[in-house]
Every structure is written in C-alpha cells, then in structure tokens.
Design a protein around this motif. Structure first.
Motif, PDB file in Angstrom:
ATOM      1  N   PHE A  38       0.834  -1.197   0.000  1.00 58.70           N
ATOM      2  CA  PHE A  38       0.000   0.000   0.000  1.00 58.70           C
ATOM      3  C   PHE A  38       0.873   1.252   0.000  1.00 58.70           C
ATOM      4  O   PHE A  38       0.624   2.200  -0.746  1.00 58.70           O
ATOM      5  CB  PHE A  38      -0.932  -0.010   1.217  1.00 58.70           C
ATOM      6  N   ALA A  39       1.908   1.260   0.835  1.00 55.16           N
ATOM      7  CA  ALA A  39       2.811   2.414   0.906  1.00 55.16           C
ATOM      8  C   ALA A  39       3.512   2.633  -0.437  1.00 55.16           C
ATOM      9  O   ALA A  39       3.607   3.770  -0.917  1.00 55.16           O
ATOM     10  CB  ALA A  39       3.837   2.219   2.016  1.00 55.16           C
ATOM     11  N   ALA A  40       3.971   1.568  -1.055  1.00 51.61           N
ATOM     12  CA  ALA A  40       4.664   1.688  -2.346  1.00 51.61           C
ATOM     13  C   ALA A  40       3.729   2.205  -3.440  1.00 51.61           C
ATOM     14  O   ALA A  40       4.135   2.977  -4.305  1.00 51.61           O
ATOM     15  CB  ALA A  40       5.261   0.347  -2.746  1.00 51.61           C
ATOM     16  N   GLU A  41       2.470   1.782  -3.387  1.00 50.41           N
ATOM     17  CA  GLU A  41       1.499   2.214  -4.395  1.00 50.41           C
ATOM     18  C   GLU A  41       1.045   3.657  -4.185  1.00 50.41           C
ATOM     19  O   GLU A  41       0.476   4.255  -5.078  1.00 50.41           O
ATOM     20  CB  GLU A  41       0.278   1.293  -4.383  1.00 50.41           C
ATOM     21  N   HIS A  42       1.284   4.203  -2.994  1.00 49.11           N
ATOM     22  CA  HIS A  42       0.851   5.566  -2.680  1.00 49.11           C
ATOM     23  C   HIS A  42       2.046   6.471  -2.405  1.00 49.11           C
ATOM     24  O   HIS A  42       2.063   7.242  -1.441  1.00 49.11           O
ATOM     25  CB  HIS A  42      -0.124   5.553  -1.497  1.00 49.11           C
ATOM     26  N   LYS A  43       3.048   6.364  -3.252  1.00 51.12           N
ATOM     27  CA  LYS A  43       4.239   7.235  -3.212  1.00 51.12           C
ATOM     28  C   LYS A  43       4.947   7.196  -1.860  1.00 51.12           C
ATOM     29  O   LYS A  43       5.452   8.212  -1.384  1.00 51.12           O
ATOM     30  CB  LYS A  43       3.855   8.668  -3.572  1.00 51.12           C
ATOM     31  N   HIS A  44       4.949   6.036  -1.227  1.00 49.72           N
ATOM     32  CA  HIS A  44       5.649   5.809   0.056  1.00 49.72           C
ATOM     33  C   HIS A  44       5.155   6.753   1.147  1.00 49.72           C
ATOM     34  O   HIS A  44       5.924   7.200   1.984  1.00 49.72           O
ATOM     35  CB  HIS A  44       7.159   5.920  -0.126  1.00 49.72           C
ATOM     36  N   ASN A  45       3.859   7.032   1.137  1.00 53.81           N
ATOM     37  CA  ASN A  45       3.248   7.915   2.131  1.00 53.81           C
ATOM     38  C   ASN A  45       2.939   7.095   3.398  1.00 53.81           C
ATOM     39  O   ASN A  45       1.944   6.381   3.465  1.00 53.81           O
ATOM     40  CB  ASN A  45       1.976   8.526   1.543  1.00 53.81           C
ATOM     41  N   ILE A  46       3.820   7.230   4.391  1.00 53.30           N
ATOM     42  CA  ILE A  46       3.682   6.448   5.619  1.00 53.30           C
ATOM     43  C   ILE A  46       2.444   6.867   6.406  1.00 53.30           C
ATOM     44  O   ILE A  46       1.718   6.029   6.930  1.00 53.30           O
ATOM     45  CB  ILE A  46       4.940   6.582   6.493  1.00 53.30           C
ATOM     46  N   SER A  47       2.191   8.160   6.493  1.00 55.06           N
ATOM     47  CA  SER A  47       1.040   8.645   7.263  1.00 55.06           C
ATOM     48  C   SER A  47      -0.263   8.092   6.702  1.00 55.06           C
ATOM     49  O   SER A  47      -1.129   7.636   7.457  1.00 55.06           O
ATOM     50  CB  SER A  47       1.008  10.166   7.259  1.00 55.06           C
ATOM     51  N   LEU A  48      -0.408   8.126   5.398  1.00 52.65           N
ATOM     52  CA  LEU A  48      -1.611   7.600   4.755  1.00 52.65           C
ATOM     53  C   LEU A  48      -1.752   6.098   5.025  1.00 52.65           C
ATOM     54  O   LEU A  48      -2.833   5.606   5.339  1.00 52.65           O
ATOM     55  CB  LEU A  48      -1.582   7.870   3.253  1.00 52.65           C
ATOM     56  N   THR A  49      -0.650   5.387   4.911  1.00 54.52           N
ATOM     57  CA  THR A  49      -0.653   3.940   5.141  1.00 54.52           C
ATOM     58  C   THR A  49      -1.080   3.617   6.578  1.00 54.52           C
ATOM     59  O   THR A  49      -1.916   2.746   6.801  1.00 54.52           O
ATOM     60  CB  THR A  49       0.739   3.345   4.860  1.00 54.52           C
TER      61      THR A  49
END
Length: 87
Positions: A38-49
């Motif tokens: 999920f993080a990789a698919e969302h530009k490595h956005n940790i907060s979103l993950t």
C-alpha cells in the motif's frame, strides 16, 4: 523513510506476497507485506498507510527496519516471553 522500502517496486512486493502464500507464511506476514505494498502504491506515504490500516507510525517503521526481502520470516512475530523466569 527506510531505504529498504524505496528499493522495492509494487510488483516486487506483489511477488513477495505470492511467495508468502506458497511458502505457507502466516496471516501476520501477509498483512505486513500488504502494508508495504500500500505504501509503495501511494508514493511511500507512511502517514496515509498508517491511517488506512489503523496502525501507529512507530509500528510501521519498526517492521520496515526488521524486514528482509530475502527472508520473509523476519516479518513473523517474535516471542515476548522472557528467556528465564524467576522462581
């Protein structure tokens, strides 16, 4: 952000998820791989993950540091039981 996650593409992580299924790893290993995917698919956005999976940032980062793509058993839970117990 850990450089370990940055080097893996979403396709690499999907492949690792398939490998985890084939090798009979438990649900917890697959769950952590889904976090990373999920993080990789969302530009490595940790907060979103972390919001998406309802986990703390420190938990996510701890598992990223522990993760070794060559050895999926690094994503297994470790025992919290003490080595010795007082009698």
């Amino acid at each position: 952000m850990s450089k370990k996650l940055l080097t893996l593409t979403p396709d690499d992580l999907r492949s690792l998820l398939r490998d985890a299924d084939e090798q009979g790893h438990g649900r917890s290993v697959k769950q952590k791989l889904q976090w990373f995917l999920f993080a990789a698919e969302h530009k490595h956005n940790i907060s979103l993950t972390c919001r998406h999976f309802a986990i703390t940032r420190s938990t996510f980062l701890r598992w990223i540091e522990r993760f070794n793509a060559a050895d999926l058993s690094t994503l297994d839970e470790k025992s919290r039981r003490p080595n010795t117990v007082r009698m």
